[in-house]
Write a protein that holds these residues in place. Structure first.
Motif, PDB file in Angstrom:
ATOM      1  N   TYR A   1      40.857  43.432  29.049  1.00  0.00           N
ATOM      2  CA  TYR A   1      40.502  44.044  30.329  1.00  0.00           C
ATOM      3  C   TYR A   1      40.947  43.175  31.491  1.00  0.00           C
ATOM      4  O   TYR A   1      41.474  43.665  32.489  1.00  0.00           O
ATOM      5  CB  TYR A   1      39.004  44.313  30.389  1.00  0.00           C
ATOM      6  CG  TYR A   1      38.558  44.836  31.723  1.00  0.00           C
ATOM      7  CD1 TYR A   1      37.770  44.063  32.585  1.00  0.00           C
ATOM      8  CD2 TYR A   1      38.934  46.109  32.145  1.00  0.00           C
ATOM      9  CE1 TYR A   1      37.379  44.541  33.816  1.00  0.00           C
ATOM     10  CE2 TYR A   1      38.538  46.594  33.379  1.00  0.00           C
ATOM     11  CZ  TYR A   1      37.756  45.800  34.215  1.00  0.00           C
ATOM     12  OH  TYR A   1      37.376  46.284  35.437  1.00  0.00           O
ATOM     13  N   ASN A   2      40.722  41.880  31.369  1.00  0.00           N
ATOM     14  CA  ASN A   2      41.075  40.994  32.470  1.00  0.00           C
ATOM     15  C   ASN A   2      42.576  40.931  32.706  1.00  0.00           C
ATOM     16  O   ASN A   2      43.040  40.874  33.845  1.00  0.00           O
ATOM     17  CB  ASN A   2      40.514  39.590  32.231  1.00  0.00           C
ATOM     18  CG  ASN A   2      39.105  39.470  32.742  1.00  0.00           C
ATOM     19  OD1 ASN A   2      38.883  39.207  33.914  1.00  0.00           O
ATOM     20  ND2 ASN A   2      38.141  39.707  31.861  1.00  0.00           N
TER      21      ASN A   2
ATOM     22  N   LEU B   1      43.348  43.958  34.476  1.00  0.00           N
ATOM     23  CA  LEU B   1      42.858  43.893  35.848  1.00  0.00           C
ATOM     24  C   LEU B   1      43.833  43.166  36.746  1.00  0.00           C
ATOM     25  O   LEU B   1      44.156  43.604  37.850  1.00  0.00           O
ATOM     26  CB  LEU B   1      41.497  43.198  35.856  1.00  0.00           C
ATOM     27  CG  LEU B   1      40.740  43.196  37.170  1.00  0.00           C
ATOM     28  CD1 LEU B   1      40.491  44.620  37.624  1.00  0.00           C
ATOM     29  CD2 LEU B   1      39.415  42.453  37.026  1.00  0.00           C
ATOM     30  N   ARG B   2      44.302  42.032  36.277  1.00  0.00           N
ATOM     31  CA  ARG B   2      45.246  41.266  37.105  1.00  0.00           C
ATOM     32  C   ARG B   2      46.556  42.003  37.263  1.00  0.00           C
ATOM     33  O   ARG B   2      47.212  41.898  38.292  1.00  0.00           O
ATOM     34  CB  ARG B   2      45.514  39.892  36.483  1.00  0.00           C
ATOM     35  CG  ARG B   2      44.303  39.062  36.234  1.00  0.00           C
ATOM     36  CD  ARG B   2      43.563  38.712  37.491  1.00  0.00           C
ATOM     37  NE  ARG B   2      42.245  38.178  37.204  1.00  0.00           N
ATOM     38  CZ  ARG B   2      41.229  38.198  38.054  1.00  0.00           C
ATOM     39  NH1 ARG B   2      41.374  38.738  39.238  1.00  0.00           N
ATOM     40  NH2 ARG B   2      40.070  37.666  37.713  1.00  0.00           N
TER      41      ARG B   2
ATOM     42  N   LYS C   1      40.691  49.754  33.773  1.00  0.00           N
ATOM     43  CA  LYS C   1      39.889  50.347  32.704  1.00  0.00           C
ATOM     44  C   LYS C   1      40.707  51.372  31.941  1.00  0.00           C
ATOM     45  O   LYS C   1      40.739  51.367  30.699  1.00  0.00           O
ATOM     46  CB  LYS C   1      38.629  50.994  33.307  1.00  0.00           C
ATOM     47  CG  LYS C   1      37.735  51.635  32.259  1.00  0.00           C
ATOM     48  CD  LYS C   1      36.648  52.429  32.892  1.00  0.00           C
ATOM     49  CE  LYS C   1      37.206  53.727  33.385  1.00  0.00           C
ATOM     50  NZ  LYS C   1      36.201  54.805  33.458  1.00  0.00           N
TER      51      LYS C   1
END
Lengths: 433, 196
Positions: free
Chosen positions: B32-33, B36-37, B46
Motif C-alpha cells: 500500500y505504501n 501511495l508514494r 487503495k
C-alpha cells in the motif's frame, strides 16, 4: 562552480556502498570541497527525510473490500475453462484412477501383441504384394534431342558401361533424395555418350523378395545384372537361426544391382521372375539442370584456360609468368573438380540402382509366382493358419503356466501359513465389519 | 519461505482465498505504501493495491519460487501502479510539469519560515507535503526507483529484480531522481534534516 569529483562516488558514499579506502577518499574530498559538501548535506537530508516518511496504515475497510474482490476472482478462476487439465488438484486426486486405466491398457496392448505374434509365427502370410507405383504411367515427353551427339571437349567416355562386375565396391555417393513419388515414366531416355542433349535422370528402385532358394535367387540376379551390361554393387547375407532343432537355418540378405538405364524398367517390372515380390518401389531424380550448370561452368573455365595459355605465351617477365601459372593451375583444378562431379553423375545416370532385400522362406503358400489366388484357397489357408495360431498360443500358455508353477507354490505356502496364523491371532479382525 | 507460507501458497494455487490472505498479510502494508508514494493519493493507491493483489491471486500459478515471494508481489504492485499512472496520464488535461533547474517551468518550492515548537508539527506536515509534491513531479522511472530505495529501503539488487532492469540502470535512475528532488527542495534541504 562545478566540481570535477566523481559524483557517482558520492552517491555510492551516500548509499554506504563504498569500501573503507574509497570512503576515506570521499571524506577527505568533502572536507576540502565546499560545493560538494553542500550538495552532500542536501542529499543526505533528502535521504533522511524520505526515509523518515511515516508508513501509512491501510485505509479503513481495505481488507474487507479486498476479501470480496478475491472471492469474485476465485469464482472466475474455477469457472474458467481449465486449459491445463493437469493442474495439481485434478490430477492428484484421480491419480489412482488414471494409473489403473493406464495399467489395464498396457496389459491389453502387450497381450494383444503376444497373441498376434503367435498367429503370425507359423507360415508367412499371403499378403497381397504391394506393388507400389506400378500403375500404368503417363508417357514422359520425349527428351529434346538436338543435332547429333557431339562429344564435346568435356570428354567423358561412358566407362561405367564397360566396367566388369565389381562386388562389394562401396559406392560413396549416398542415395539421392527422391524427387517425385507417384508418377512412373515409361522407358527412360537413352543417353548416348556424355552430351548435354538428353535429360539426366537418376533412377532408383527397390524391392523385397521372398524365395525358397536364396542362393539360386542370388545367382540369378547376379547373372541378370551381368547379362544386361551392369554389375553387382554390393551384397550381404546372414542366417536366421531356426528355432526348431534339426531344421535348416534360413538365409536373408540384400543385393544392390547397377543396371544400364535403358534396361532399368524392364528389369524392375520383371523382378517377379526371381522371387515373390512383397514390396516394390521406385523413384527418379532429374539432375539435368544441375548437370547443365556444372557442364557450362566447366566449359567456361576451359575457355578461360585457353585464354590464360595465350597470355602465358606473351608473358615476358618472371613475376608475370608465375602469376599466370598460378592462375592456370587454379583454373585447372576447378575444371577437374567439376569434371569429377559430372563423371559421378554420369555414372549414376547411366547405371540405375536396384536394391533388393531377399528373405528365404520355407514355403510360399501354394504358388511362388502366382499373384491371383482364388477365394477358396485363401480361405483355406487363413483357416489353417488360425488353427495353427491357436495351437501355438495354447502351447505357450502351457509353458507359461509351468514356468509360474514354482512361484504359485511358494505363494500358496505363504498364504496357507498366514491363514493358519490368522486363525490363531485373528489379524483380519478389523476387516470384518 | 517458511513452511506455513509454503502451505498457504499451495492452497492459494488451488484457489483458496483465506490462505492467500494469510500469505500476503505481512506484505500488504508495504504494498500500500509503495502505491501511495507512486500514485500520490490514498484513493488511487487503495485501488491500485487491491488491483495488484487480485492480479497476484489470479496469476499465482506463475510464481515459480525462484525469486522471493515479496519481490514477485511488489513487482506486480509496481507494474500495476505504472499502468494506472499511464492510464491516468492520458485522461489528465492539465500537466503540472515542473522541470528541473534550468528548464522552463521551474519553480523552486519555497521554504516555510522556521519557527519554534508549536508550529513544528505544521511545519513537518508542510515539509512532507512538499516532498510529496516533489515526488509527484518525478518521471515515473525515477520515482519508482527512488521510492523503493530511499523510502522503502530495498537494496539495489532487490530493486533490480523488482523493476527488472540492471543494477547500473537502477543506480542512475535513483541518482537522477535525487538530483531533481534536491533542486526542487533546495531551500528546505539546506537546513531541515532529520527533524521530520
Amino acid at each position: 562552480m562545478i566540481c570535477k569529483f566523481d559524483q557517482n562516488m558520492i552517491q555510492d558514499y551516500l548509499d554506504e556502498r563504498l569500501s573503507p579506502e574509497a570512503k576515506a577518499q570521499v571524506d577527505q574530498h568533502l572536507a576540502e570541497c565546499e560545493t560538494c559538501r553542500r550538495e552532500w548535506v542536501e542529499m543526505n537530508n533528502l535521504k533522511q527525510l524520505l526515509f523518515g516518511l511515516p508508513e501509512e496504515e491501510l485505509p479503513e475497510g481495505f481488507q474487507e473490500e479486498l476479501h470480496e474482490k478475491l472471492l469474485d476472482a476465485a469464482v472466475e478462476k474455477s469457472e474458467a475453462p481449465k486449459k491445463r487439465k493437469w493442474g495439481n488438484g485434478h490430477f492428484r486426486r484421480h491419480i489412482k484412477a488414471y494409473g489403473a486405466v493406464a495399467a489395464v491398457v498396457l496389459v491389453g496392448v502387450v497381450g494383444f501383441n503376444a497373441a498376434m505374434d503367435q498367429l503370425n509365427k507359423g507360415a508367412f502370410e499371403n499378403v497381397a504384394p504391394m506393388m507400389a507405383a506400378t500403375a500404368p504411367a503417363e508417357p514422359v515427353p520425349s527428351p529434346q534431342r538436338t543435332m547429333g551427339t557431339e562429344d564435346t571437349a568435356v570428354g567423358m567416355a561412358p566407362e561405367a558401361e564397360k566396367k566388369a562386375m565389381a562386388p562389394n565396391s562401396a559406392d560413396s555417393s549416398s542415395m539421392p533424395a527422391y524427387a517425385d513419388g507417384g508418377v512412373v515414366a515409361t522407358a527412360p531416355p537413352v543417353t548416348t555418350g556424355a552430351g548435354l542433349q538428353e535429360r539426366k535422370v537418376i533412377w532408383n528402385g527397390s524391392a523385397q523378395l521372398e524365395t525358397v532358394n536364396y542362393d539360386k535367387t542370388l545367382n540369378d540376379l547376379t547373372a541378370l545384372a551381368k547379362g544386361l551390361g551392369g554389375y553387382v554393387e554390393n551384397m550381404d547375407t546372414s542366417l536366421i537361426r531356426s528355432e526348431t532343432p534339426g531344421e535348416k537355418s534360413l538365409k536373408q540378405g540384400s543385393i544392390t544391382l547397377r543396371i544400364p538405364q535403358g534396361k532399368f524398367m524392364e528389369t524392375y517390372q520383371g523382378l517377379e521372375k526371381y522371387g515373390k515380390v512383397t514390396n516394390q518401389s521406385m523413384s527418379s531424380e532429374d539432375i539435368t539442370l544441375q548437370y547443365r550448370d556444372t557442364y557450362n561452368q566447366a566449359t567456361n573455365l576451359e575457355v578461360r584456360e585457353k585464354q590464360l595459355r595465350q597470355i602465358m605465351t606473351q608473358a615476358k617477365t618472371v613475376p608475370d609468368i608465375l602469376a599466370v601459372d598460378s592462375e592456370l593451375s587454379k583454373v585447372r583444378g576447378e575444371i577437374n573438380q567439376l569434371k569429377g562431379t559430372l563423371q559421378q553423375w554420369d555414372q549414376l545416370v547411366q547405371l540405375s540402382r536396384i536394391t533388393l532385400s531377399i528373405t528365404e522362406v520355407r514355403s510360399v503358400g501354394t504358388q511362388v509366382s502366382g499373384l491371383d489366388k482364388n477365394l477358396f484357397t485363401r480361405t483355406a489357408e487363413g483357416f489353417i493358419k488360425s488353427i495353427n495360431g491357436v495351437v501355438a498360443l495354447g502351447e505357450n500358455l502351457v509353458v507359461v503356466m509351468a514356468a509360474l508353477l514354482p512361484w504359485l507354490a511358494i505363494g500358496g505356502v505363504l498364504v496357507w501359513a498366514f491363514m493358519k496364523s490368522n486363525r490363531k491371532h485373528n489379524w483380519l479382525k478389523r476387516f470384518k465389519s | 519461505m517458511t513452511d506455513s507460507e509454503k502451505l498457504w501458497l499451495a492452497r492459494s494455487r488451488e484457489g483458496d482465498v483465506p490462505s492467500f490472505e494469510k500469505l500476503i498479510e505481512r506484505y500488504q502494508k508495504t504494498a500500500y505504501n509503495i502505491s501511495l508514494r507512486m500514485m500520490q493519493n490514498p484513493e488511487d493507491a487503495k485501488d491500485a493495491t487491491q488491483e495488484a493483489l487480485i492480479k497476484a491471486f489470479r496469476s499465482i500459478q506463475g510464481f515459480r519460487g525462484d525469486s522471493g515471494f515479496s519481490t514477485w508481489l511488489y513487482r506486480i504492485v509496481m507494474n500495476t501502479c505504472k499502468d494506472e499512472l499511464r492510464r491516468k496520464q492520458r485522461t489528465r488535461t492539465i500537466s503540472l510539469d515542473q522541470g528541473a533547474e534550468g528548464e522552463p517551468g521551474y519553480r523552486p518550492i519555497e521554504l516555510a519560515d522556521e519557527t519554534l515548537s508549536p508550529e513544528t508539527l505544521m511545519e513537518q506536515k508542510n515539509i512532507r507535503s512538499q516532498i510529496q509534491s516533489a515526488i509527484r513531479e518525478l518521471p515515473e522511472a525515477n520515482r519508482s526507483a527512488l521510492i523503493l530505495r530511499d523510502i522503502q529501503g530495498f537494496s539495489y539488487e532487490d530493486i533490480s529484480e523488482l523493476l527488472n532492469c540492471p543494477v547500473g540502470t537502477v543506480k542512475s535512475r535513483i541518482n537522477r531522481g535525487r538530483q531533481i528532488m534536491r533542486q526542487q527542495l533546495t531551500g528546505t534541504l539546506a537546513t531541515e534534516g532529520g527533524r521530520v
